[in-house]
Design a protein around this motif. Structure first.
Motif, PDB file in Angstrom:
ATOM      1  N   GLN A  27      83.111 161.595 -16.204  1.00 41.92           N
ATOM      2  CA  GLN A  27      83.014 160.456 -16.986  1.00 41.92           C
ATOM      3  C   GLN A  27      81.720 160.142 -17.447  1.00 41.92           C
ATOM      4  O   GLN A  27      80.759 160.001 -16.753  1.00 41.92           O
ATOM      5  N   LEU A  35      82.575 149.062 -15.216  1.00 45.89           N
ATOM      6  CA  LEU A  35      83.311 150.094 -16.461  1.00 45.89           C
ATOM      7  C   LEU A  35      84.569 150.137 -16.371  1.00 45.89           C
ATOM      8  O   LEU A  35      85.382 150.191 -17.219  1.00 45.89           O
ATOM      9  N   ARG A  74      89.833 147.853 -23.221  1.00 46.86           N
ATOM     10  CA  ARG A  74      89.812 148.881 -24.506  1.00 46.86           C
ATOM     11  C   ARG A  74      90.809 148.409 -25.482  1.00 46.86           C
ATOM     12  O   ARG A  74      92.053 148.266 -25.223  1.00 46.86           O
ATOM     13  N   SER A 101      79.528 157.679 -20.551  1.00 44.91           N
ATOM     14  CA  SER A 101      79.876 156.607 -21.524  1.00 44.91           C
ATOM     15  C   SER A 101      78.475 156.251 -22.160  1.00 44.91           C
ATOM     16  O   SER A 101      77.561 156.787 -22.053  1.00 44.91           O
TER      17      SER A 101
END
Length: 120
Positions: free
Chosen positions: A89, A111, A116, A91
């Motif tokens: 993952q 996170l 979202r 970011s």
């Protein structure tokens, strides 16, 4: 990820990976990349093996996905299309892309808690 009823039942049966009985456990060896039934690894002899989540199938065919989901049993990041746990993952942090596996637990939880949105 649409988890099957069997997977949901398994996630409710065991609250943590450590709750899985030893005789039902499988392990991931990160030295030789094998999935084994016992410790130490019979292939390379590694003794520090990670308990494998029973919801992980370890064979993701997706290279890049736009989102990420989390396993209902172990909380690990999973591919949103197939549920595989072997994902990296990344970011964007201050303009740079960064692998989040090196973040501390608090930053990783932040996170996970992010909301979202999509612009229509």
């Amino acid at each position: 990820m649409q988890w099957t009823e069997e997977q949901r039942a398994l996630a409710q049966k065991y609250k943590r990976l450590e709750d899985i009985p030893v005789e039902e456990r499988r392990y991931k060896c990160h030295t030789c990349n094998h999935v084994v039934d016992a410790t130490p690894c019979p292939v390379c002899g590694e003794t520090e093996l990670e308990i494998m989540c029973p919801l992980d199938h370890t064979h993701c065919s997706h290279e890049v996905v736009s989102g990420i989901e989390y396993c209902p049993l172990c909380g690990a990041a999973v591919c949103p299309e197939c549920g595989c746990h072997d994902v990296s993952q990344i970011s964007r942090v201050t303009g740079y892309l960064q692998d989040v596996s090196g973040w501390n637990a608090g930053k990783q939880q932040e996170l996970k808690d992010r909301v979202r949105y999509t612009v229509a």
